[in-house]
Write an enzyme that holds these catalytic residues in place. Structure first.
Site, PDB file in Angstrom:
ATOM      1  N   GLU A 130      -3.264  26.583 -29.188  1.00  0.00           N
ATOM      2  CA  GLU A 130      -4.433  25.776 -29.489  1.00  0.00           C
ATOM      3  C   GLU A 130      -5.709  26.431 -28.967  1.00  0.00           C
ATOM      4  O   GLU A 130      -5.706  27.112 -27.948  1.00  0.00           O
ATOM      5  CB  GLU A 130      -4.250  24.381 -28.893  1.00  0.00           C
ATOM      6  CG  GLU A 130      -3.044  23.695 -29.535  1.00  0.00           C
ATOM      7  CD  GLU A 130      -2.902  22.223 -29.176  1.00  0.00           C
ATOM      8  OE1 GLU A 130      -2.740  21.425 -30.107  1.00  0.00           O
ATOM      9  OE2 GLU A 130      -2.942  21.873 -27.976  1.00  0.00           O
ATOM     10  N   CYS A 155     -12.790  27.471 -25.978  1.00  0.00           N
ATOM     11  CA  CYS A 155     -11.745  27.588 -24.964  1.00  0.00           C
ATOM     12  C   CYS A 155     -10.530  28.202 -25.645  1.00  0.00           C
ATOM     13  O   CYS A 155      -9.953  27.603 -26.555  1.00  0.00           O
ATOM     14  CB  CYS A 155     -11.441  26.189 -24.428  1.00  0.00           C
ATOM     15  SG  CYS A 155     -10.096  26.156 -23.253  1.00  0.00           S
ATOM     16  N   CYS A 168       3.175  28.565 -20.831  1.00  0.00           N
ATOM     17  CA  CYS A 168       2.762  29.124 -19.551  1.00  0.00           C
ATOM     18  C   CYS A 168       3.981  29.197 -18.639  1.00  0.00           C
ATOM     19  O   CYS A 168       4.794  28.285 -18.614  1.00  0.00           O
ATOM     20  CB  CYS A 168       1.680  28.259 -18.904  1.00  0.00           C
ATOM     21  SG  CYS A 168       0.905  29.037 -17.472  1.00  0.00           S
ATOM     22  N   CYS A 219       2.333  24.501 -12.867  1.00  0.00           N
ATOM     23  CA  CYS A 219       1.416  23.547 -12.238  1.00  0.00           C
ATOM     24  C   CYS A 219       1.865  22.138 -12.621  1.00  0.00           C
ATOM     25  O   CYS A 219       2.123  21.847 -13.792  1.00  0.00           O
ATOM     26  CB  CYS A 219      -0.018  23.811 -12.673  1.00  0.00           C
ATOM     27  SG  CYS A 219      -0.577  25.465 -12.200  1.00  0.00           S
ATOM     28  N   CYS A 261       0.017  19.719 -15.468  1.00  0.00           N
ATOM     29  CA  CYS A 261      -0.496  20.353 -16.693  1.00  0.00           C
ATOM     30  C   CYS A 261       0.501  20.227 -17.839  1.00  0.00           C
ATOM     31  O   CYS A 261       1.680  20.538 -17.687  1.00  0.00           O
ATOM     32  CB  CYS A 261      -0.787  21.827 -16.412  1.00  0.00           C
ATOM     33  SG  CYS A 261      -1.414  22.722 -17.850  1.00  0.00           S
ATOM     34  N   GLY A 291      -1.840  29.014 -21.079  1.00  0.00           N
ATOM     35  CA  GLY A 291      -1.452  30.274 -20.460  1.00  0.00           C
ATOM     36  C   GLY A 291      -2.283  30.668 -19.257  1.00  0.00           C
ATOM     37  O   GLY A 291      -3.334  30.097 -18.989  1.00  0.00           O
ATOM     38  N   GLU A 292      -1.757  31.635 -18.539  1.00  0.00           N
ATOM     39  CA  GLU A 292      -2.441  32.172 -17.355  1.00  0.00           C
ATOM     40  C   GLU A 292      -2.936  33.576 -17.717  1.00  0.00           C
ATOM     41  O   GLU A 292      -2.130  34.507 -17.831  1.00  0.00           O
ATOM     42  CB  GLU A 292      -1.461  32.197 -16.173  1.00  0.00           C
ATOM     43  CG  GLU A 292      -1.879  33.054 -15.006  1.00  0.00           C
ATOM     44  CD  GLU A 292      -3.289  32.765 -14.492  1.00  0.00           C
ATOM     45  OE1 GLU A 292      -3.619  31.593 -14.211  1.00  0.00           O
ATOM     46  OE2 GLU A 292      -4.080  33.725 -14.374  1.00  0.00           O
ATOM     47  N   SER A 316     -10.397  32.021 -16.256  1.00  0.00           N
ATOM     48  CA  SER A 316      -9.922  31.061 -15.261  1.00  0.00           C
ATOM     49  C   SER A 316      -8.508  31.431 -14.843  1.00  0.00           C
ATOM     50  O   SER A 316      -7.644  31.687 -15.677  1.00  0.00           O
ATOM     51  CB  SER A 316      -9.935  29.648 -15.855  1.00  0.00           C
ATOM     52  OG  SER A 316      -9.389  28.731 -14.935  1.00  0.00           O
ATOM     53  N   SER A 346      -8.638  28.078 -10.141  1.00  0.00           N
ATOM     54  CA  SER A 346      -8.054  26.743 -10.052  1.00  0.00           C
ATOM     55  C   SER A 346      -7.606  26.506  -8.623  1.00  0.00           C
ATOM     56  O   SER A 346      -6.493  26.869  -8.247  1.00  0.00           O
ATOM     57  CB  SER A 346      -6.862  26.642 -11.014  1.00  0.00           C
ATOM     58  OG  SER A 346      -7.326  26.729 -12.342  1.00  0.00           O
ATOM     59  N   LEU A 347      -8.464  25.890  -7.840  1.00  0.00           N
ATOM     60  CA  LEU A 347      -8.173  25.697  -6.417  1.00  0.00           C
ATOM     61  C   LEU A 347      -7.249  24.496  -6.211  1.00  0.00           C
ATOM     62  O   LEU A 347      -6.150  24.624  -5.704  1.00  0.00           O
ATOM     63  CB  LEU A 347      -9.502  25.522  -5.657  1.00  0.00           C
ATOM     64  CG  LEU A 347      -9.386  25.372  -4.151  1.00  0.00           C
ATOM     65  CD1 LEU A 347      -8.815  26.619  -3.511  1.00  0.00           C
ATOM     66  CD2 LEU A 347     -10.757  25.037  -3.541  1.00  0.00           C
ATOM     67  N   HIS A 348      -7.727  23.329  -6.566  1.00  0.00           N
ATOM     68  CA  HIS A 348      -6.939  22.087  -6.614  1.00  0.00           C
ATOM     69  C   HIS A 348      -6.448  21.536  -5.275  1.00  0.00           C
ATOM     70  O   HIS A 348      -5.985  20.393  -5.222  1.00  0.00           O
ATOM     71  CB  HIS A 348      -5.747  22.210  -7.566  1.00  0.00           C
ATOM     72  CG  HIS A 348      -6.132  22.568  -8.973  1.00  0.00           C
ATOM     73  ND1 HIS A 348      -7.277  22.108  -9.582  1.00  0.00           N
ATOM     74  CD2 HIS A 348      -5.524  23.350  -9.899  1.00  0.00           C
ATOM     75  CE1 HIS A 348      -7.357  22.597 -10.813  1.00  0.00           C
ATOM     76  NE2 HIS A 348      -6.315  23.343 -11.030  1.00  0.00           N
ATOM     77  N   ASN A 399      -6.481  14.607 -16.603  1.00  0.00           N
ATOM     78  CA  ASN A 399      -6.243  14.122 -17.966  1.00  0.00           C
ATOM     79  C   ASN A 399      -4.765  13.867 -18.162  1.00  0.00           C
ATOM     80  O   ASN A 399      -3.960  14.780 -18.010  1.00  0.00           O
ATOM     81  CB  ASN A 399      -6.724  15.158 -18.987  1.00  0.00           C
ATOM     82  CG  ASN A 399      -8.228  15.343 -18.926  1.00  0.00           C
ATOM     83  OD1 ASN A 399      -8.985  14.382 -19.026  1.00  0.00           O
ATOM     84  ND2 ASN A 399      -8.669  16.581 -18.721  1.00  0.00           N
ATOM     85  N   CYS A 403      -8.877  19.360 -20.829  1.00  0.00           N
ATOM     86  CA  CYS A 403      -8.219  20.278 -19.879  1.00  0.00           C
ATOM     87  C   CYS A 403      -6.815  19.798 -19.577  1.00  0.00           C
ATOM     88  O   CYS A 403      -6.600  18.646 -19.230  1.00  0.00           O
ATOM     89  CB  CYS A 403      -8.938  20.315 -18.539  1.00  0.00           C
ATOM     90  SG  CYS A 403     -10.635  20.759 -18.641  1.00  0.00           S
TER      91      CYS A 403
HETATM   92  N1  SAH Z   1      -4.038  29.167 -16.247  1.00  0.00           N
HETATM   93  C1  SAH Z   1      -5.450  29.153 -16.013  1.00  0.00           C
HETATM   94  C2  SAH Z   1      -6.163  28.557 -17.193  1.00  0.00           C
HETATM   95  C3  SAH Z   1      -6.038  27.062 -17.335  1.00  0.00           C
HETATM   96  S1  SAH Z   1      -7.648  26.503 -17.242  1.00  0.00           S
HETATM   97  C4  SAH Z   1      -5.738  28.423 -14.726  1.00  0.00           C
HETATM   98  O1  SAH Z   1      -4.808  27.860 -14.184  1.00  0.00           O
HETATM   99  O2  SAH Z   1      -6.858  28.482 -14.223  1.00  0.00           O
HETATM  100  C5  SAH Z   1      -7.544  24.844 -17.324  1.00  0.00           C
HETATM  101  C6  SAH Z   1      -7.989  24.123 -16.066  1.00  0.00           C
HETATM  102  O3  SAH Z   1      -7.588  22.769 -16.244  1.00  0.00           O
HETATM  103  C7  SAH Z   1      -7.295  24.652 -14.821  1.00  0.00           C
HETATM  104  O4  SAH Z   1      -8.100  24.511 -13.690  1.00  0.00           O
HETATM  105  C8  SAH Z   1      -6.128  23.704 -14.762  1.00  0.00           C
HETATM  106  O5  SAH Z   1      -5.542  23.664 -13.482  1.00  0.00           O
HETATM  107  C9  SAH Z   1      -6.778  22.409 -15.159  1.00  0.00           C
HETATM  108  N2  SAH Z   1      -5.817  21.389 -15.597  1.00  0.00           N
HETATM  109  C10 SAH Z   1      -4.534  21.555 -15.929  1.00  0.00           C
HETATM  110  N3  SAH Z   1      -3.963  20.376 -16.260  1.00  0.00           N
HETATM  111  C11 SAH Z   1      -4.924  19.435 -16.124  1.00  0.00           C
HETATM  112  C12 SAH Z   1      -4.949  18.030 -16.348  1.00  0.00           C
HETATM  113  N4  SAH Z   1      -3.887  17.372 -16.792  1.00  0.00           N
HETATM  114  N5  SAH Z   1      -6.113  17.396 -16.125  1.00  0.00           N
HETATM  115  C13 SAH Z   1      -7.201  18.085 -15.716  1.00  0.00           C
HETATM  116  N6  SAH Z   1      -7.238  19.411 -15.492  1.00  0.00           N
HETATM  117  C14 SAH Z   1      -6.105  20.084 -15.694  1.00  0.00           C
END
Ligand code: SAH
Length: 368
Positions: A95, A108, A115, A119, A122, A168-169, A200, A222-224, A299, A342
């Site tokens: 997509e 995007c 992937c 995570c 996701c 994907g990463e 990213s 993507s710190l989180h 999301n 996202c």
């Molecule tokens: N693999 C890369 C690219 C993904 S970018 C990465 O991990 O950075 C998409 C962003 O959305 C990342 O920061 C990812 O962690 C975040 N993301 C993934 N699932 C999500 C969700 N359900 N709700 C909000 N953000 C999410």
């Protein structure tokens, strides 16, 4: 009819294309002419490339092609976000999402079919993993979007920004992502400014160093979570490259590209990573690094285990960071009515990691 194996010109950056033309016995500037046709005019038909000799056009028609993936679905969100499903082979599709905003249009794009990282919040992770996209499949997403969106009233591209934030990463597919980035930045390619192309990553540290050495694009990480204890759980690649190593690589990126900042993505998961204490830990972790922080309200998707933090909680988290002089933006949810937000991208993935199967089994176990 036997299928002729042709060289897909969308899979080559400028240097590779020039080398290819040399092998055909042609001058390198011919490669540059063809790039303009392909990336500036969106042309795939060699016979229309009228500034090339007839002989060269015929040679190209016999040996080469300009072949992006096939667009098999096109959805429009209430808010103007648009999502395409692009078929890359018989069983797999990815997509691509266009997000229009005042004064800019962001695309995007995906870098892998599914992937391999896992995570926990996701939807793409749920799909498992099939394979890397090749260069043409990465660039083909931009090529299609640019054509399908057309130009604005001033004749300008509607696409102004590219983010590698789809499925994907990207740093797990560095071999193909790097030449694709080169074509995005190349004036003969898509010609995006380096500040408007953002990669990213969830922290594939080894390739983060290579990225910093090889090309200058904007970086989002993507710190989180601010501590390994939480990040190990929700972003499992942290077990391989823990925060201390990730932060060293990020500092190296800034060293190599003075004047740049890092955008930190932080998904807001209710009760998991969203307390004020955690906000203070984030501030401590990022101290001294030129930073922007992007809070992403979680999301949901079918089967998700988390809930989105309340607006009030997100706001308190934001305030703590802002009071410590960080620039913090809460990312506006876009396109969620068509599952384009996202973390909601899924496409069609013939899962080779058997993750879908294992997850389904685990769920069955949990309810039995
Ligand atoms: N693999 C890369 C690219 C993904 S970018 C990465 O991990 O950075 C998409 C962003 O959305 C990342 O920061 C990812 O962690 C975040 N993301 C993934 N699932 C999500 C969700 N359900 N709700 C909000 N953000 C999410």
């Amino acid at each position: 009819m036997a299928e002729v194996l042709r060289n897909n010109l969308l899979s080559m950056d400028r240097a590779a294309l020039e080398a290819y033309f040399e092998r055909l016995g042609e001058k390198p500037f011919r490669a540059r002419q063809v790039m303009k046709w392909v990336y500036h005019q969106g042309e795939t038909d060699f016979s229309a490339m009228t500034d090339l000799s007839k002989a060269l056009r015929e040679k190209l028609a016999a040996t080469a092609e300009v072949r992006p993936p096939r667009v098999i679905a096109d959805q429009l969100s209430r808010d103007g976000t648009r999502k395409w499903l692009m078929r890359v082979d018989a069983g797999n599709s990815v997509e691509t999402v266009f997000i229009p905003e005042e004064g800019r249009g962001t695309l995007c794009i995906s870098s892998q079919v599914g992937c391999a990282l896992d995570c926990q919040f996701c939807a793409t992770a749920e799909q498992g993993f099939n394979r890397n996209l090749d260069v043409a499949e990465i660039l083909g997403q931009i090529w299609h979007a640019d054509r399908l969106l057309g130009r604005d009233e001033n004749g300008n591209r509607r696409l102004t920004n590219i983010v590698l934030m789809g499925m994907g990463e990207p740093l797990a597919n560095f071999r193909n992502v790097l030449p694709a980035l080169r074509v995005m930045l190349d004036d003969l390619g898509f010609g995006f400014s380096k500040r408007r192309v953002t990669l990213s990553t969830s922290g594939v540290v080894s390739n983060l160093y290579r990225l910093a050495d090889e090309i200058d694009v904007a970086l989002a990480v993507s710190l989180h979570a601010p501590v390994d204890e939480i990040r190990d759980e929700i972003v499992p690649i942290n077990r391989k490259w823990p925060l201390a190593e990730l932060m060293d690589a990020c500092r190296y990126y800034i060293e190599r590209h003075p004047g740049r900042h890092i955008t930190w993505e932080y998904v807001m998961l209710d009760g998991v990573n969203d307390s004020e204490a955690e906000a203070r830990q984030v501030a401590k972790l990022l101290a001294g690094i030129p930073s922007k922080i992007n809070l992403i309200p979680f999301n949901p998707y079918p089967g998700a285990r988390y809930r989105r933090s309340s607006d009030a909680r997100i706001e308190r988290f934001r305030k703590v960071l802002q009071d410590k002089d960080f620039l913090v933006i809460t990312r506006k949810t876009r396109g969620d009515d068509i599952d384009a937000a996202c973390g909601q991208l899924a496409g069609e993935v013939q899962d080779r990691s058997r993750r879908q199967e294992r997850r389904a089994a685990a769920r069955a176990e949990a309810v039995s």
